[in-house]
Design an enzyme around this catalytic site. Structure first.
Site, mmCIF file in Angstrom:
data_model
loop_
_atom_site.group_PDB
_atom_site.id
_atom_site.type_symbol
_atom_site.label_atom_id
_atom_site.label_comp_id
_atom_site.label_asym_id
_atom_site.label_seq_id
_atom_site.Cartn_x
_atom_site.Cartn_y
_atom_site.Cartn_z
ATOM 1 N N ASN A 247 17.062 23.364 20.506
ATOM 2 C CA ASN A 247 17.669 22.701 22.138
ATOM 3 C C ASN A 247 17.613 24.027 22.704
ATOM 4 O O ASN A 247 18.655 24.829 22.448
ATOM 5 C CB ASN A 247 18.305 21.761 22.282
ATOM 6 C CG ASN A 247 19.131 21.662 21.725
ATOM 7 O OD1 ASN A 247 19.539 22.576 20.673
ATOM 8 N ND2 ASN A 247 20.868 21.058 21.881
ATOM 9 N N ALA B 289 21.101 25.966 32.998
ATOM 10 C CA ALA B 289 22.091 26.325 34.054
ATOM 11 C C ALA B 289 21.358 24.787 34.719
ATOM 12 O O ALA B 289 22.527 24.190 35.786
ATOM 13 C CB ALA B 289 21.656 27.552 34.688
ATOM 14 N N TYR C 119 20.424 21.851 34.512
ATOM 15 C CA TYR C 119 20.605 21.011 33.894
ATOM 16 C C TYR C 119 19.080 21.248 32.867
ATOM 17 O O TYR C 119 19.091 20.540 31.766
ATOM 18 C CB TYR C 119 21.427 20.039 33.596
ATOM 19 C CG TYR C 119 22.941 20.653 33.245
ATOM 20 C CD1 TYR C 119 23.682 21.878 32.894
ATOM 21 C CD2 TYR C 119 24.074 19.489 33.071
ATOM 22 C CE1 TYR C 119 24.883 22.099 33.508
ATOM 23 C CE2 TYR C 119 25.261 19.519 33.421
ATOM 24 C CZ TYR C 119 25.574 21.547 33.553
ATOM 25 O OH TYR C 119 26.762 21.703 33.482
ATOM 26 N N CYS D 185 14.561 20.085 24.398
ATOM 27 C CA CYS D 185 14.779 19.392 23.597
ATOM 28 C C CYS D 185 13.934 20.055 21.900
ATOM 29 O O CYS D 185 12.741 21.062 22.200
ATOM 30 C CB CYS D 185 14.560 17.880 23.262
ATOM 31 S SG CYS D 185 15.519 16.831 24.374
ATOM 32 N N GLU E 105 12.644 19.414 19.549
ATOM 33 C CA GLU E 105 11.303 18.837 19.097
ATOM 34 C C GLU E 105 10.284 19.614 19.604
ATOM 35 O O GLU E 105 9.254 19.555 19.260
ATOM 36 C CB GLU E 105 11.697 17.510 18.988
ATOM 37 C CG GLU E 105 12.322 16.722 18.251
ATOM 38 C CD GLU E 105 13.643 16.157 19.109
ATOM 39 O OE1 GLU E 105 14.124 16.891 19.724
ATOM 40 O OE2 GLU E 105 14.219 15.306 18.402
ATOM 41 N N CYS F 161 10.569 13.074 23.198
ATOM 42 C CA CYS F 161 10.581 13.660 22.085
ATOM 43 C C CYS F 161 9.379 12.712 21.395
ATOM 44 O O CYS F 161 8.413 13.317 20.639
ATOM 45 C CB CYS F 161 11.703 14.410 21.092
ATOM 46 S SG CYS F 161 12.306 15.067 21.935
HETATM 47 N N1 THU Z 1 18.641 17.200 22.232
HETATM 48 C C1 THU Z 1 16.795 17.356 21.313
HETATM 49 O O1 THU Z 1 17.446 18.385 21.209
HETATM 50 N N2 THU Z 1 16.590 16.692 20.896
HETATM 51 C C2 THU Z 1 16.639 15.440 20.985
HETATM 52 O O2 THU Z 1 16.053 14.252 20.563
HETATM 53 C C3 THU Z 1 17.936 14.548 21.722
HETATM 54 C C4 THU Z 1 18.521 15.464 22.555
HETATM 55 C C5 THU Z 1 18.942 17.656 22.942
HETATM 56 C C6 THU Z 1 19.254 18.108 24.169
HETATM 57 C C7 THU Z 1 20.166 18.398 24.558
HETATM 58 O O3 THU Z 1 20.253 20.128 24.223
HETATM 59 C C8 THU Z 1 21.274 18.185 23.954
HETATM 60 O O4 THU Z 1 20.384 17.305 22.464
HETATM 61 C C9 THU Z 1 22.262 17.342 24.600
HETATM 62 O O5 THU Z 1 21.816 15.754 24.561
#
Ligand code: THU
Length: 182
Positions: free
Chosen positions: A75, A79, A81, A86, A88, A125
């Protein structure tokens, strides 16, 4: 002559969700390694992803090899948000560009987080993966200790909308012409 208690192990029997023990080991190692590359200063929630790719048939740019091709993602937060991405989707984008990933080219997915439970890919994702994975593709969800639970994409995303749902554009135009009032 084997007696009744002897079991004969063939390579096919030793597959785990269609993967060899070596492939599972590599997927776990790369998922946890990818977790260590996360850029997540805002949530501190690290996520790593590893995509085990099929050999070159579905990935024309991947040279034929016996060693598994694994592409990593993590991930990447921002800044602002909502702009963050993610693990994936980072992994899939990287696989498309670096390995020529196309539909059906993923043999297995690994994800890894730092929590005790088994975090599954978010809804966005799952849909992003849907473009490239067959519905029976296994997703290995690792917890902080490297233990995992496995679900197929079809289990995580039932009745999904995929590329096969869309008729060819010309066919769609014809259908609209036939039935559409507006
Ligand atoms: N996140 C992922 O990388 N993959 C997911 O499937 C769920 C959430 C990340 C996004 C964010 O950077 C952090 O987890 C908190 O939500």
């Amino acid at each position: 002559m084997p007696d009744a208690t002897t079991t004969t192990t063939t390579p096919a029997q030793s597959l785990h969700h269609g993967l060899t023990a070596e492939e599972v080991r590599a997927l776990t190692e790369k998922s946890l390694d990818a977790r260590g590359r996360a850029y997540c200063p805002y949530s501190s929630f690290r996520v790593g992803c590893a995509l085990l790719l099929h050999p070159s048939s579905s990935n024309p740019q991947t040279p034929p090899t016996t060693t598994p091709t694994i592409i990593q993602g993590a991930n990447v937060e921002n800044a602002a948000y909502p702009v963050g991405t993610c693990a994936e989707r980072v992994a899939v984008g990287t696989a498309v560009v670096q390995a020529g990933l196309r539909r059906g080219g993923v043999k297995a997915v690994g994800v890894a987080t730092d929590i005790q439970g088994f975090a599954s890919p978010c809804g966005m994702c799952r849909q992003f993966l849907r473009e490239f994975l067959d519905l029976d593709t296994p997703i290995f969800m690792h917890n902080r200790d490297g233990e995992y639970e496995v679900r197929s994409l079809g289990e995580l995303l039932p009745m999904s909308f995929g590329p096969d749902t869309l008729p060819p554009a010309r066919e769609m135009e014809r259908m609209r012409g036939e039935g559409g009032k507006a």
